[in-house]
Structure formats: C-alpha cells, structure tokens
Design an enzyme around this catalytic site. Sequence first.
Site, PDB file in Angstrom:
ATOM      1  N   ASP A 147      -7.811  -9.076   9.735  1.00 18.07           N
ATOM      2  CA  ASP A 147      -7.972  -7.668  10.125  1.00 18.07           C
ATOM      3  C   ASP A 147      -7.528  -7.552  11.583  1.00 18.07           C
ATOM      4  OD1 ASP A 147      -8.883  -5.163  10.990  1.00 18.07           O
ATOM      5  OD2 ASP A 147     -10.468  -5.147   9.463  1.00 18.07           O
ATOM      6  N   ILE A 148      -6.329  -7.029  11.764  1.00 23.52           N
ATOM      7  CA  ILE A 148      -5.726  -7.017  13.112  1.00 23.52           C
ATOM      8  C   ILE A 148      -6.555  -6.161  14.063  1.00 23.52           C
ATOM      9  CG2 ILE A 148      -3.578  -6.612  14.393  1.00 23.52           C
ATOM     10  CD1 ILE A 148      -2.191  -6.511  11.566  1.00 23.52           C
TER      11      ILE A 148
ATOM     12  N   ASN B 135       0.857  -1.189   0.000  1.00 19.68           N
ATOM     13  CA  ASN B 135       0.000   0.000   0.000  1.00 19.68           C
ATOM     14  C   ASN B 135       0.885   1.228   0.000  1.00 19.68           C
ATOM     15  OD1 ASN B 135      -2.668  -0.894   0.191  1.00 19.68           O
ATOM     16  ND2 ASN B 135      -2.448  -1.284   2.376  1.00 19.68           N
TER      17      ASN B 135
ATOM     18  N   PHE C  58      -7.164   3.874  11.796  1.00 19.62           N
ATOM     19  CA  PHE C  58      -7.099   4.910  10.763  1.00 19.62           C
ATOM     20  C   PHE C  58      -7.933   4.447   9.568  1.00 19.62           C
ATOM     21  CE2 PHE C  58      -3.895   8.316  11.339  1.00 19.62           C
ATOM     22  CZ  PHE C  58      -3.591   8.053  12.666  1.00 19.62           C
TER      23      PHE C  58
END
Length: 407
Positions: A305-306, A210, A327
């Site tokens: 998804d941590i 990303n 975020f």
Amino acid sequence: MKIALGVSGGIAAYKAAEIVRLLQDRDVRVQVIMTAAAQEFVRPLTFAALSGEKVITGMFGSAAEQPNLDSAVEHISVAQSIDCLLVAPATADVLAKFAQGIANDFLSTLYLATTAPVVVAPAMNVNMWEHPATQANLETLRRRGVTIVEPDSGYLACGMIGAGRLAGPEQIVAATLERLGVAQDLAGETVLITAGPTHEPIDPVRYLSNRSSGRMGYALAEAALRRGAKVILVSGPTALQPPAAAETIFVETAQQMRTAVLDRWEQASFIIMAAAVADYHVKNVSPEKIKRKAALELQLEPNPDILADLGSLRHATGKRSPILIGFAAETGDLLENARSKLSKKRVDAIVVNDVARAGIGFDNDRNEVTIVIPTDIIAVPEAGKLEIAQKILEAAIRIRQQPLAPP
Ligand code: C5P
C-alpha cells in the site's frame, strides 16, 4: 486553456519569448500575434518554434501565401477561441488604438472582436509613458475592464531612467492567470500525483487491473501546473496525453509505481494519490501464455500500500510535509470507510468517489466527490474533473495552513 499573446514593436519584444515559455509551463496554449513593428525586432520564427503554432503576422496571410478567406476572417475565429488576450509588450501605439477602437491590423482588430478578458503590459520611453495622451488611454482601458500590468522603473533602452520597463515575465504571467481566476498559490511547490490503474501481469498477454481512465489524476496535474506548481506525474497505463509541462513517469505495476513514488516523495510538498492501484498481484507470473483450460487458479499476493507506506514514512519524520491525499472509490458506507482510511493510512485527506452512481466517476469527464479531512467534510458538487481538481488543490492548501494536531 488558450491565450493569444500580442507582441508589439519595442526593444522588449524579445522578452515575450520568456512569457510564451512560462505560459506553456502552466499548460496553456499560446497563439502569438505580432504587429508589423514587432517583426522588425524579433523574427516570427522564434515564436513559431517556441509556441509550436503558426504566428499571425498580418490580416491577410503573408504575401508568399495565397491570401484566402480563411486568413481574412481569422481574427474572428481567434477571437472566439481564446480565454484571454495578453499584449506584452504593449506600445503607446497599441494602447491608443485599443482605447480609440481603431482596427487597422490583426491585433487591434482582435481586440475589438474578442469578448475574452484583456491584459496589457506596457513598455515604452518614460516620457511616452507619462504623456497625458498615454495616461488618458490607460484610464479608458482600465475603466473598460482591461488589466494593466504596470511597467517597472529603471534604466530604459533609450538611455533614460524612469517608468517604462516591461514588468517581469513571471509577474505578467501571474497577473494574466489571476485575471482568469487561476490563483498562483502553488508557485515554487512540487506536487506529486499518481494516476490511472496498474497492470499486474498473469502471463505475457494477460493482466489484472482496476477500472480507471486516469482522467482525475491527469486533471489534477493540469490544475496544479496552472497554479504554478512543478508537477511529477506517476502514471499507470492510460489512453491520455499527459500535460507536456509535467515530468511524467510511466509505470505498469504497483511495485513499479511504489519505486517511482518513493524515489521522489521527498521532493514534493503535496502528494495526491489518484491512482487505482491493484490490491493484488499474481504470485507466479507465467513466462509463457497460459493455454485455455477448464479452470484456472491464480494465487494472488497483496500489493504494497504505497499511500500507507508514505503515511508511515512521513510519521517517522514528525513533520506535516508533504501533505498526503488519497482517493477512495466506494460503493457504500462512504464516510465511515473514508474516516477509517484516513487514520489507518495516516494521511491528511481522503477524496471519496461514489462509484455506484451512473454518469460520474469512471470513464467520465465529470465527477462529484466528498473530501474527508480529520476536522471536516467538504462536499464538492458535480462538476468537470478539472474543476473538481481545483477544489481538491484548494483543500490541500487549506490543510497545510491548519495547525498540526497534537500527537
Ligand atoms: O485502500 P484503498 O485501495 O481504497 O485506498 C485507496 C487509496 O490508496 C488511493 O489513494 C490509492 O492510490 C492508494 N493505494 C495505494 N497503494 C495500494 C492501494 C491503494 O497507494 N496498494
């Protein structure tokens, strides 16, 4: 942030070593200046080794060095480069010189030459402390805006009992940072921060990732250290130097980031997930470099998804700790997306970046964010990332003070 630490001659001079260490824990650079008398109590090498910087011991460099113009005007360059002048311990002599404007050594000259805030922590014999001359000098300095960290009372090195013992190093550091507008409200807390992108391998030389420089997460680490927190920084690959005082764990993939976070999450009172975690990884990573061909198909599988996992783990405990902040980088429907993430991931706040806007966000030192919490929306106008980080920490502390919503 850089602080000049003036050490003047007294038995308490050795305690300045602890002050250097505490300032470094808060990610502050320290330039030590010793008066001639201080060097009779502690060797400059002690402070050079601790601070990692040359210690200034006089106006014109040491006799062994060739005196030059650089050292003759060093008091001016130091004066202009510091955010604060702290003197600890400050002797009666230093206080008198500062009050009268006598500039006959490096420290007293620096005091006149700097426009930065000044903090003094006096230490001396009780009679010297109580003498009207010393008290009048202190009053002059106080009126001039100098912050005075009052000495403690107790046994003094001279055998007398009374006021004059140097205040505790923690108290001196807290007073100095508070004078600089940095609240010490995270002292004793542990803040876990994720930062940067993750790299998901395709083959030994290629990866999916990303866009993320890691700057926002690193700024959060720096800001939390300044406020007195212990910081655990779990960082994906970035070009940045992590703050020396943070415990930094470097990871590459989302899976590694998850393991690093889940191993440590229970130590933290705040977790801020600023990392841009890749949503997918490649199902079958090729052990060999894939040869170029007309078309290449990759099969992608979703990453864990941590943040959502942390939300569930915390939910299972029935507690409000740690405070969880995520975020979201969005290009449209900012607030709706943030609200839905807030409830889906069971977190306390989502910090939204509008990544469609030029000049802020990605690869930039500036940012503008909106902090969405269940009961409010906090708009943080464009500012440097360190300033934005401070606002996010303030919101985190405020969230913890709010009563728990009924389940
Ligand atoms: O859902 P989205 O990826 O937009 O959520 C962003 C937030 O969730 C960020 O705080 C990010 O660090 C976190 N996240 C995560 N694990 C993922 C994806 C995102 O912890 N696999």
